[in-house]
Structures are given as structure tokens and as C-alpha cells.
Design an enzyme around this catalytic site. Structure first.
Site, PDB file in Angstrom:
ATOM      1  N   ILE A 155       9.741  -7.872  -7.469  1.00  0.00           N
ATOM      2  CA  ILE A 155      10.110  -7.501  -6.092  1.00  0.00           C
ATOM      3  C   ILE A 155      11.573  -7.859  -5.882  1.00  0.00           C
ATOM      4  CG2 ILE A 155       9.692  -8.059  -3.656  1.00  0.00           C
ATOM      5  CD1 ILE A 155       6.722  -8.492  -4.502  1.00  0.00           C
ATOM      6  N   LEU A 156      12.329  -6.921  -5.332  1.00  0.00           N
ATOM      7  CA  LEU A 156      13.760  -7.164  -5.136  1.00  0.00           C
ATOM      8  C   LEU A 156      13.991  -8.090  -3.951  1.00  0.00           C
ATOM      9  CD1 LEU A 156      15.011  -3.513  -5.762  1.00  0.00           C
ATOM     10  CD2 LEU A 156      15.384  -5.501  -7.266  1.00  0.00           C
TER      11      LEU A 156
ATOM     12  N   HIS B  10       6.142   5.338  -7.462  1.00  0.00           N
ATOM     13  CA  HIS B  10       4.884   4.580  -7.397  1.00  0.00           C
ATOM     14  C   HIS B  10       3.720   5.520  -7.725  1.00  0.00           C
ATOM     15  CE1 HIS B  10       2.346   1.274  -5.995  1.00  0.00           C
ATOM     16  NE2 HIS B  10       1.565   2.194  -5.451  1.00  0.00           N
TER      17      HIS B  10
ATOM     18  N   ASP C  43       6.781  -1.204  -1.154  1.00  0.00           N
ATOM     19  CA  ASP C  43       6.118   0.116  -1.158  1.00  0.00           C
ATOM     20  C   ASP C  43       5.968   0.726   0.236  1.00  0.00           C
ATOM     21  OD1 ASP C  43       5.853  -0.049  -3.921  1.00  0.00           O
ATOM     22  OD2 ASP C  43       3.800  -0.792  -3.846  1.00  0.00           O
TER      23      ASP C  43
ATOM     24  N   ARG D 199      15.140 -16.393  -8.069  1.00  0.00           N
ATOM     25  CA  ARG D 199      15.135 -14.921  -7.999  1.00  0.00           C
ATOM     26  C   ARG D 199      16.378 -14.382  -7.320  1.00  0.00           C
ATOM     27  NH1 ARG D 199      10.295 -12.639  -9.279  1.00  0.00           N
ATOM     28  NH2 ARG D 199       8.753 -14.215  -9.760  1.00  0.00           N
TER      29      ARG D 199
ATOM     30  N   ASN E 154      12.168   4.157  -5.482  1.00  0.00           N
ATOM     31  CA  ASN E 154      11.139   3.675  -6.416  1.00  0.00           C
ATOM     32  C   ASN E 154      10.131   4.783  -6.633  1.00  0.00           C
ATOM     33  OD1 ASN E 154       9.509   1.740  -7.895  1.00  0.00           O
ATOM     34  ND2 ASN E 154       8.150   1.680  -6.113  1.00  0.00           N
TER      35      ASN E 154
HETATM   36  C1  GRF Z   1       5.116   4.484 -13.545  1.00  0.00           C
HETATM   37  O1  GRF Z   1       3.819   4.989 -13.564  1.00  0.00           O
HETATM   38  C2  GRF Z   1       5.553   4.181 -12.139  1.00  0.00           C
HETATM   39  O2  GRF Z   1       4.881   4.928 -11.171  1.00  0.00           O
HETATM   40  C3  GRF Z   1       5.214   2.731 -11.980  1.00  0.00           C
HETATM   41  O3  GRF Z   1       5.393   2.158 -13.242  1.00  0.00           O
HETATM   42  C4  GRF Z   1       5.211   3.146 -14.238  1.00  0.00           C
HETATM   43  C5  GRF Z   1       6.393   3.068 -15.153  1.00  0.00           C
HETATM   44  O4  GRF Z   1       6.222   3.806 -16.317  1.00  0.00           O
HETATM   45  N1  GRF Z   1       6.031   2.130 -10.953  1.00  0.00           N
HETATM   46  P1  GRF Z   1       7.428   4.031 -17.325  1.00  0.00           P
HETATM   47  O5  GRF Z   1       7.955   2.656 -17.732  1.00  0.00           O
HETATM   48  O6  GRF Z   1       8.479   4.841 -16.624  1.00  0.00           O
HETATM   49  O7  GRF Z   1       6.833   4.743 -18.491  1.00  0.00           O
END
Ligand code: GRF
Length: 196
Positions: free
Chosen positions: A93-94, A110, A147, A66, A108
Site C-alpha cells: 500500500i502506498l 485490480h 482500491d 514504509r 492501478n
Molecule cells: C494482476 O492480475 C492485477 O490485476 C493485480 O495483480 C496482478 C499482477 O499480475 N493487481 P502481473 O504481475 O502483471 O502478471
């Protein structure tokens, strides 16, 4: 006007990438996506192609580990002069080599009101299972802790009694698609790294 150079990391559908592509069509939008990186073949890469944006795929199988994969991604983002990295549905995970190199310059999105339902790819289903009456989405700074970086912005979404994972996800994503371009616009107007 010099526009903030954004690299987007994707693994899936790419609807958030599409939202950024839509926003940057406005010549006054202060950021533009210059590179899309994926860890597998995915629909998001097709969206980037259609928009004429450079793309690169970093499959784990092509690297010893990775760390090697993330180092290659760092080099590619640097070569493209990327100033801000946006994880938009990126499902790996980065590694520390990455988060250190772009410290305070990675965000990010979420699908929950963090810190609720952190560290899972299933935050929408978990919200339903937990029977919360409200969930939402969060844009946060990416640090080495998954997160858990400083929260930049959130949007609330009501959970309805008849919601399924699909209907709830759809409403959360609708909020994501307006929130992400707003946050990127805000960051373009301020000195990076983001200190929280
Ligand atoms: C999003 O709902 C984001 O919150 C989560 O992954 C999903 C990605 O959706 N981390 P998309 O590929 O942008 O349609």
C-alpha cells in the site's frame, strides 16, 4: 512526438508490464515506460531488463519504515521525469507521501469489477467463493483509500461453472493486458492530474 513518461510499480510476474512494453513498441504509442520499481526481486524486473528499461528495487528492509521507502521511490521516479505511475501487480500500500506527491497521476489495475472485492490480494478467489456469475478487471486512480479511487475503465469476464482460480485469473488477465495499454494511451492524450 513527446511521449508520456510512465513509471511502473511491480512485485510479481509482470505480465501487465509486458503488455505496456509491447504497446510502446509502436512508435505512435503516446507513452513509454522509463522506470520500473519493485519492492522485491521478481520476474517483472527481468522483463524490464530484457526491454532495456531502467530498474530500481526498494526493499522495505533497507529503510527505517514504509514512509522512508516510499520517499526514496518518489525521488527516483522524479529523477526519471515520471509523469504517470502505473501500479501493475504492486503488492504494497502506498504511503501518503507517495499518493500526495503523485496525486491524480497514479493508476492501478485490480482483478475485479470494483467496488466488488476491493482491498484484497485475493479478488479472483473471492469472486469464485461468492459464486458471482460475472467478474472482471478495473483500472482506477490510486488515492489514499485502497482500491477506492475514481474508476477509469472496466472489462467484464463471465465466471464459468467449471472455473478454477487459475482458469478465471487467466481470462481476467487477458482482459487486463488489453485494457491497461488502452487506458494509458487515453491518459497520455489528456491533461494530468486525473480528476476522475
Ligand atoms: C494482476 O492480475 C492485477 O490485476 C493485480 O495483480 C496482478 C499482477 O499480475 N493487481 P502481473 O504481475 O502483471 O502478471
Amino acid at each position: 512526438m513527446s511521449r508520456l513518461r510512465v513509471g511502473v510499480l511491480v512485485s510479481g510476474r509482470g505480465s501487465n508490464l509486458q503488455a505496456l512494453i509491447g504497446a510502446m513498441k509502436d512508435p505512435l504509442y503516446p507513452a513509454r515506460v522509463v522506470l520500473v520499481c519493485a519492492n522485491r526481486e521478481c520476474a517483472a524486473l527481468e522483463l524490464a531488463k530484457k526491454a532495456g528499461i531502467s530498474r530500481a528495487t526498494f526493499r522495505l528492509a533497507d529503510y527505517p519504515d514504509r514512509k522512508g521507502r516510499d520517499l526514496a521511490m518518489v525521488r527516483s521516479l522524479r529523477l526519471h521525469g515520471v509523469e504517470l505511475v502505473v501500479c501493475a501487480g504492486y503488492d504494497a500500500i502506498l504511503e501518503r507521501v507517495f499518493t500526495r506527491e503523485f496525486a491524480g497521476r497514479i493508476i492501478n489495475i485490480h482483478p475485479s469489477l470494483l467496488p466488488q472485492f476491493a482491498g484484497t490480494m485475493d479478488a479472483v478467489a473471492m469472486a469464485l467463493e461468492a459464486r458471482v456469475t460475472e467478474t472482471g478487471c478495473t483500472v482506477h486512480v490510486v488515492t489514499k483509500d485502497v482500491d477506492a479511487g475514481p474508476i477509469l475503465a472496466q472489462r467484464r469476464v463471465e465466471v464459468r461453472p467449471d472455473d478454477t482460480v487459475e482458469t478465471l485469473r487467466e481470462r481476467i488477465q487477458a482482459e487486463e493486458h488489453t485494457l491497461l495499454p488502452v487506458v494509458v494511451r487515453r491518459l497520455a492524450g489528456q491533461a494530468l492530474p486525473i480528476t476522475g
